[in-house]
Design an enzyme around this catalytic site. Sequence first.
Site, PDB file in Angstrom:
ATOM      1  N   ASP A  81      -4.901  -7.019   6.104  1.00 10.85           N
ATOM      2  CA  ASP A  81      -6.124  -6.350   5.847  1.00 10.85           C
ATOM      3  C   ASP A  81      -7.065  -7.185   5.439  1.00 10.85           C
ATOM      4  O   ASP A  81      -8.304  -7.294   5.717  1.00 10.85           O
ATOM      5  CB  ASP A  81      -5.788  -5.647   4.475  1.00 10.85           C
ATOM      6  CG  ASP A  81      -6.976  -4.586   4.249  1.00 10.85           C
ATOM      7  OD1 ASP A  81      -7.833  -4.413   4.883  1.00 10.85           O
ATOM      8  OD2 ASP A  81      -6.637  -3.851   2.936  1.00 10.85           O
ATOM      9  N   LYS A 107       4.346 -15.001   2.883  1.00 12.21           N
ATOM     10  CA  LYS A 107       4.271 -15.975   1.790  1.00 12.21           C
ATOM     11  C   LYS A 107       5.776 -16.168   1.563  1.00 12.21           C
ATOM     12  O   LYS A 107       6.461 -15.681   0.382  1.00 12.21           O
ATOM     13  CB  LYS A 107       3.596 -15.027   0.733  1.00 12.21           C
ATOM     14  CG  LYS A 107       3.312 -15.932  -0.436  1.00 12.21           C
ATOM     15  CD  LYS A 107       2.306 -16.855  -0.433  1.00 12.21           C
ATOM     16  CE  LYS A 107       2.186 -17.816  -1.747  1.00 12.21           C
ATOM     17  NZ  LYS A 107       1.260 -18.892  -1.793  1.00 12.21           N
ATOM     18  N   ASP A 141     -10.423  -9.062   8.170  1.00 10.93           N
ATOM     19  CA  ASP A 141     -11.580  -8.925   7.806  1.00 10.93           C
ATOM     20  C   ASP A 141     -12.422 -10.373   7.470  1.00 10.93           C
ATOM     21  O   ASP A 141     -13.506 -10.594   7.877  1.00 10.93           O
ATOM     22  CB  ASP A 141     -11.838  -8.447   6.346  1.00 10.93           C
ATOM     23  CG  ASP A 141     -12.351  -6.800   6.441  1.00 10.93           C
ATOM     24  OD1 ASP A 141     -12.001  -6.503   7.723  1.00 10.93           O
ATOM     25  OD2 ASP A 141     -12.808  -6.156   5.660  1.00 10.93           O
ATOM     26  N   ASP A 173      -1.898 -18.368   2.069  1.00  7.40           N
ATOM     27  CA  ASP A 173      -3.136 -19.172   1.282  1.00  7.40           C
ATOM     28  C   ASP A 173      -3.541 -19.991   2.547  1.00  7.40           C
ATOM     29  O   ASP A 173      -4.823 -20.335   2.753  1.00  7.40           O
ATOM     30  CB  ASP A 173      -2.673 -19.432   0.232  1.00  7.40           C
ATOM     31  CG  ASP A 173      -1.085 -20.244   0.182  1.00  7.40           C
ATOM     32  OD1 ASP A 173      -0.768 -19.915   1.200  1.00  7.40           O
ATOM     33  OD2 ASP A 173      -0.881 -20.999  -0.766  1.00  7.40           O
ATOM     34  N   TYR A 207       0.644  -1.137   0.029  1.00 13.19           N
ATOM     35  CA  TYR A 207      -0.116  -0.005  -0.018  1.00 13.19           C
ATOM     36  C   TYR A 207       0.661   1.282   0.078  1.00 13.19           C
ATOM     37  O   TYR A 207       0.448   2.279  -0.338  1.00 13.19           O
ATOM     38  CB  TYR A 207      -1.049   0.152   1.123  1.00 13.19           C
ATOM     39  CG  TYR A 207      -1.978  -1.149   1.059  1.00 13.19           C
ATOM     40  CD1 TYR A 207      -2.112  -1.919  -0.001  1.00 13.19           C
ATOM     41  CD2 TYR A 207      -2.776  -1.215   2.285  1.00 13.19           C
ATOM     42  CE1 TYR A 207      -2.973  -3.019  -0.039  1.00 13.19           C
ATOM     43  CE2 TYR A 207      -3.686  -2.447   2.455  1.00 13.19           C
ATOM     44  CZ  TYR A 207      -3.858  -3.155   1.405  1.00 13.19           C
ATOM     45  OH  TYR A 207      -4.775  -4.405   1.359  1.00 13.19           O
TER      46      TYR A 207
END
Length: 349
Positions: free
Chosen positions: A241, A185, A245, A217, A140
Amino acid sequence: MVKVAVLPGDGIGPEIMEGAMVVIKKVAQTFGIDFEFRYGEFGGTAYDSAGTPFPRETKKLVAESDAVLLGAVGGPKWDNLDRKLRPESALLELRKSLDLYCNLRPVKYYPILANKVAWKPSYLEGVDIVFLRELTGGAYFGEKGKTEDGAYDTISYTRDEIARLVQRGFELAQKRKKVLHSIDKANVLETSRLWREVVTHLNSKYPDVKVEHLYVDNAAFQLVINPQQFDVIVTENMFGDILSDQGAAIAGSLGMLPSASLGSRINLYEPAHGSAPDLAGQDKANPIATILSAALLLRFTCNREDAAQGVEKAVEKVLAAGYATGDIAGEGSKVVGTKEMAELIAQSI
Ligand code: NAD
């Protein structure tokens, strides 16, 4: 004396904040904590009265405080304003000005919400997870751009950026179940390999904490099939993020989700939801996310674990007694409004 800037904001903001203040004032009395609460205008209502969503007086108030407790901002009335004047811009500016690097989101399953969640209740029994998401780095904020026929975003992290977030995770894990899940990852990303290296190195400072490394994942999959295995999770900005959620679905309602954003000095505490204009002014909003955010303030700004747990146990007790606001009510619930819910929780402290 703990100085708190109280920014109720827009929509349901003033109602849920009033509820949180009833509870925190009772806590102050019961646990002997000295607070100074100073209110500030923020968001759309601030724009209406001062012509800007983040007035100078509010900036001064925040700078002079030890913590900020925020309701929510925004609403259709201000949606067509210039981007800079919109309430959400004030929120971004506030977060940026405090250099908040750690977004902390607890997600807990309360049996009263069994009919609101997509899982079989037996999968969620006892689930109580804290997500720690890095907030200042990653894709970001990395270099980004457009080429003639493409676009790119860069993920970059320094060791220090990773370490300050992960350290918070270890400290929290030490006070909880002594298990830390680190999500990355590392099979593909260089920044994830660095992340893993920093976590492994820091583990030697916290040898009593067991670290589990998970690829993102697999973490997404495990959160669905076996959420009970998690306690404290640390991860980078974008993974956090998304996963926080996903995890939030465990709580069954936005009205149950508190958050803390921690920086080097002034922390920000706010519910994860928005200003719910559809409920504003009707005494229907669930104040629990804001009340639990105040509990986080007690834990992370006041260092009063006893008082924080006092609030969390009071919430559990009131829910277990069958009281519920509309968003979490099921068959047989005693439906109450915002005010009554807050008063019941305060009485249970
Ligand atoms: P929202 O979170 O306000 O509402 C989404 C849904 O959840 C609505 O149905 C609402 O009634 C319900 N809900 C939210 N909080 C609740 C509570 N405490 N109790 C019961 N039900 C609750 O999101 P939205 O509708 O997308 O956005 C509304 C406004 O809020 C927009 O202006 C948006 O920009 C703003 N917003 C602000 C923040 C913030 O202040 N941090 C975050 C998200 C959205």
